[in-house]
Design a protein around this motif. Sequence first.
Motif, PDB file in Angstrom:
ATOM      1  N   ASN A 127      23.245  -2.508  17.419  1.00  0.00           N
ATOM      2  CA  ASN A 127      23.270  -1.075  17.133  1.00  0.00           C
ATOM      3  C   ASN A 127      22.461  -0.816  15.876  1.00  0.00           C
ATOM      4  OD1 ASN A 127      25.098  -0.127  19.263  1.00  0.00           O
ATOM      5  ND2 ASN A 127      26.593  -1.440  18.231  1.00  0.00           N
ATOM      6  N   PHE A 128      21.370  -0.089  16.027  1.00  0.00           N
ATOM      7  CA  PHE A 128      20.491   0.218  14.896  1.00  0.00           C
ATOM      8  C   PHE A 128      20.799   1.607  14.363  1.00  0.00           C
ATOM      9  CE2 PHE A 128      18.063  -2.908  17.317  1.00  0.00           C
ATOM     10  CZ  PHE A 128      17.641  -3.763  16.308  1.00  0.00           C
ATOM     11  N   THR A 129      20.760   1.731  13.044  1.00  0.00           N
ATOM     12  CA  THR A 129      20.873   3.057  12.441  1.00  0.00           C
ATOM     13  C   THR A 129      19.808   3.180  11.354  1.00  0.00           C
ATOM     14  OG1 THR A 129      22.592   2.167  10.986  1.00  0.00           O
ATOM     15  CG2 THR A 129      23.336   3.514  12.823  1.00  0.00           C
ATOM     16  N   GLY A 130      19.316   4.395  11.149  1.00  0.00           N
ATOM     17  CA  GLY A 130      18.322   4.624  10.113  1.00  0.00           C
ATOM     18  C   GLY A 130      17.056   5.223  10.697  1.00  0.00           C
ATOM     19  N   LYS A 131      15.954   5.010   9.993  1.00  0.00           N
ATOM     20  CA  LYS A 131      14.691   5.605  10.421  1.00  0.00           C
ATOM     21  C   LYS A 131      13.590   4.566  10.264  1.00  0.00           C
ATOM     22  CE  LYS A 131      11.867   9.678   9.301  1.00  0.00           C
ATOM     23  NZ  LYS A 131      11.509  10.134  10.637  1.00  0.00           N
ATOM     24  N   GLY A 132      12.854   4.343  11.327  1.00  0.00           N
ATOM     25  CA  GLY A 132      11.777   3.364  11.272  1.00  0.00           C
ATOM     26  C   GLY A 132      11.359   2.936  12.660  1.00  0.00           C
ATOM     27  N   LYS A 133      10.399   2.015  12.686  1.00  0.00           N
ATOM     28  CA  LYS A 133       9.869   1.553  13.969  1.00  0.00           C
ATOM     29  C   LYS A 133      10.648   0.337  14.463  1.00  0.00           C
ATOM     30  CE  LYS A 133       5.016   2.995  13.896  1.00  0.00           C
ATOM     31  NZ  LYS A 133       4.902   3.873  12.718  1.00  0.00           N
ATOM     32  N   LEU A 134      10.854   0.311  15.753  1.00  0.00           N
ATOM     33  CA  LEU A 134      11.550  -0.794  16.408  1.00  0.00           C
ATOM     34  C   LEU A 134      10.740  -1.150  17.653  1.00  0.00           C
ATOM     35  CD1 LEU A 134      14.212  -2.433  17.297  1.00  0.00           C
ATOM     36  CD2 LEU A 134      14.962  -0.292  18.311  1.00  0.00           C
ATOM     37  N   TRP A 135      10.494  -2.450  17.857  1.00  0.00           N
ATOM     38  CA  TRP A 135       9.763  -2.880  19.055  1.00  0.00           C
ATOM     39  C   TRP A 135      10.704  -3.687  19.946  1.00  0.00           C
ATOM     40  CZ3 TRP A 135       7.704  -2.712  14.178  1.00  0.00           C
ATOM     41  CH2 TRP A 135       6.503  -2.003  14.007  1.00  0.00           C
ATOM     42  N   PHE A 151      11.601  -5.062  13.832  1.00  0.00           N
ATOM     43  CA  PHE A 151      11.915  -3.723  13.326  1.00  0.00           C
ATOM     44  C   PHE A 151      11.653  -3.631  11.829  1.00  0.00           C
ATOM     45  CE2 PHE A 151      16.043  -5.035  11.576  1.00  0.00           C
ATOM     46  CZ  PHE A 151      16.430  -6.059  12.420  1.00  0.00           C
ATOM     47  N   GLU A 152      11.402  -2.420  11.381  1.00  0.00           N
ATOM     48  CA  GLU A 152      11.114  -2.181   9.962  1.00  0.00           C
ATOM     49  C   GLU A 152      12.409  -2.113   9.156  1.00  0.00           C
ATOM     50  OE1 GLU A 152       6.934   0.302  10.091  1.00  0.00           O
ATOM     51  OE2 GLU A 152       8.783   1.439  10.329  1.00  0.00           O
ATOM     52  N   ASP A 153      12.267  -2.267   7.844  1.00  0.00           N
ATOM     53  CA  ASP A 153      13.467  -2.376   7.020  1.00  0.00           C
ATOM     54  C   ASP A 153      14.166  -1.043   6.742  1.00  0.00           C
ATOM     55  OD1 ASP A 153      11.546  -1.417   5.355  1.00  0.00           O
ATOM     56  OD2 ASP A 153      11.984  -2.753   3.690  1.00  0.00           O
ATOM     57  N   TYR A 208      11.360  -7.267   9.992  1.00  0.00           N
ATOM     58  CA  TYR A 208      12.224  -8.299  10.567  1.00  0.00           C
ATOM     59  C   TYR A 208      11.740  -8.621  11.969  1.00  0.00           C
ATOM     60  CZ  TYR A 208      15.274  -7.353   6.671  1.00  0.00           C
ATOM     61  OH  TYR A 208      15.763  -7.213   5.402  1.00  0.00           O
ATOM     62  N   LEU A 209      11.692  -9.922  12.262  1.00  0.00           N
ATOM     63  CA  LEU A 209      11.171 -10.364  13.556  1.00  0.00           C
ATOM     64  C   LEU A 209      12.161 -11.292  14.216  1.00  0.00           C
ATOM     65  CD1 LEU A 209       7.801 -11.654  12.212  1.00  0.00           C
ATOM     66  CD2 LEU A 209       7.892 -10.071  14.109  1.00  0.00           C
ATOM     67  N   THR A 238       0.514  -4.253  10.081  1.00  0.00           N
ATOM     68  CA  THR A 238       0.016  -4.485   8.727  1.00  0.00           C
ATOM     69  C   THR A 238       1.131  -4.233   7.733  1.00  0.00           C
ATOM     70  OG1 THR A 238      -2.154  -3.789   9.463  1.00  0.00           O
ATOM     71  CG2 THR A 238      -1.818  -3.929   7.088  1.00  0.00           C
ATOM     72  N   LEU A 239       1.487  -5.289   7.045  1.00  0.00           N
ATOM     73  CA  LEU A 239       2.588  -5.219   6.099  1.00  0.00           C
ATOM     74  C   LEU A 239       2.076  -4.731   4.744  1.00  0.00           C
ATOM     75  CD1 LEU A 239       5.589  -6.093   6.321  1.00  0.00           C
ATOM     76  CD2 LEU A 239       4.908  -8.296   5.399  1.00  0.00           C
ATOM     77  N   GLU A 240       2.811  -3.786   4.156  1.00  0.00           N
ATOM     78  CA  GLU A 240       2.481  -3.351   2.799  1.00  0.00           C
ATOM     79  C   GLU A 240       3.498  -3.974   1.863  1.00  0.00           C
ATOM     80  OE1 GLU A 240       2.544   0.900   3.207  1.00  0.00           O
ATOM     81  OE2 GLU A 240       1.187   0.703   4.924  1.00  0.00           O
ATOM     82  N   SER A 241       3.103  -4.129   0.589  1.00  0.00           N
ATOM     83  CA  SER A 241       3.941  -4.916  -0.319  1.00  0.00           C
ATOM     84  C   SER A 241       5.326  -4.309  -0.562  1.00  0.00           C
ATOM     85  CB  SER A 241       3.213  -5.119  -1.647  1.00  0.00           C
ATOM     86  OG  SER A 241       2.769  -3.882  -2.130  1.00  0.00           O
TER      87      SER A 241
END
Lengths: 231, 223
Positions: free
Chosen positions: A201-209, A173-175, A104-105, A96-99
């Motif tokens: 290589n991902f850096t930061g904090k958030g969800k990744l599938w 993954f989230e922005d 990113y897909l 569920t996307l919030e405004s």
Amino acid sequence: MKFDIQYRPAFALAIAKLDAGETVIAEAGALVSMDSHVTMETSAGKKDDSLMGSLFKGLKRMVAGESFFQNRFTAKGQAGEVTFAPTHAGDIEVYTLESSKTLYLQSSSYVCSGEDVKIDPKWGGAKSFFGGEGLVMLKATGSGPIVFNSFGGIKLVEVDGKFTVDTGHIVAFEDGIQFKVGKFGGGWWSFLLGGEGLVCNFTGKGKLWVQTRNPQAFGQLIGQKLPPRQA
Amino acid sequence: MKAEIKHRPDYAALHVVLDQGEKVVCEPGAMMGMDPALKMETNMKGGLLGAMARKLAGETVFLNTYTSTGPAQQLDLAPSTPGDMVEVGLSGGAVRVQRGSYVAHFGDVEISAKWGGAKAFFGGEGLIMLEARGTGTMWMASYGAIHQIDVKDAYTVDTSHIVAFDESLTFTVNKIGGMKSLFLSQEGLVCRFTGKGRLWIQTRNAPALAGFLQPFRRVQKSN
């Protein structure tokens, strides 16, 4: 609009339950079935776009490896259901996307979304080029549900700091996470011979599938064994 | 006869135990394992004409009949795609099955090819169905999961996702959307069912997988 995902995890089916007058937008070719009072319309952009604007949106999507056109399914007069499935064996997730957020897909992971979710190809420039087609990502903004699929199972990774994923296994993954495409850590020798190809290589904090199978690897495995096609 | 569908839902297979004289009829190629004491015969179902019709429907002309020569003889049957299987009970009526989804039957059941006429032509090969009529049990398989819909009024399905439906449902093959949609939507033709009855659909389709694999084929250079 509500989504019910059934037959997880190997052959998941997304069932969209629409209120009267509601619209769900889907990747071309994803339709499985629907109530007969649901209508389908094909468009390159949103309904209120001008012809040029709509064509441009379609072209941008094509560059991203998505089909040029999207289909809009609307429940006419009464509530109705539409079901969607991807090509590959695997799972489906609803996000569920919030405004205030962006998702990113990987372009082939997109299945369908609510009408207030805007899907744009995000052309990553050189890093996408090196990352292969799989790293031309779609950018989803707006609000509402967005449904994506995996080839194989979906593994959720809560990134906090750094995490590395093979490019062929990224789903979404989230922005809050930045990514950079590079070769696998073992130097050029292992890049060429180790069979690991490119990684993100991902850096930061958030969800990744991530997905537990790689469509490109599967396509190559089977495709090479099929009789050649004419040029 | 005792039957159980095992290894559901991803790689379902049918396990049958037959008593003396009992028979199961199945699609050739479906046999995975068997008690060697079972007697196997190949028959043309519905006579020569029936066999020809089945040939045209893309099904193999022949069905194999396995007859038990003693107590508790086992037969294991498997379909060709990953996915589920279901058992359908027949009590005098008929169920139409997509070619390729029929696996086997038990009892007084006749299998025949059903012509859709012109609508089958427009529907492509997928819409020439087999009909299972009689009293007994039929087993069918899907690519992916099998989703059952109890149609009360009208329901629309992409043609490549149809597995089977009760004969009480009537259908027409349509394109959806306008002309623009026909060429640009990438949605193929759909089947619009009306009436009241059971409808089974599959959650994946083989043509889509074949389409995905197409660009991975090697390219043969023309001379």
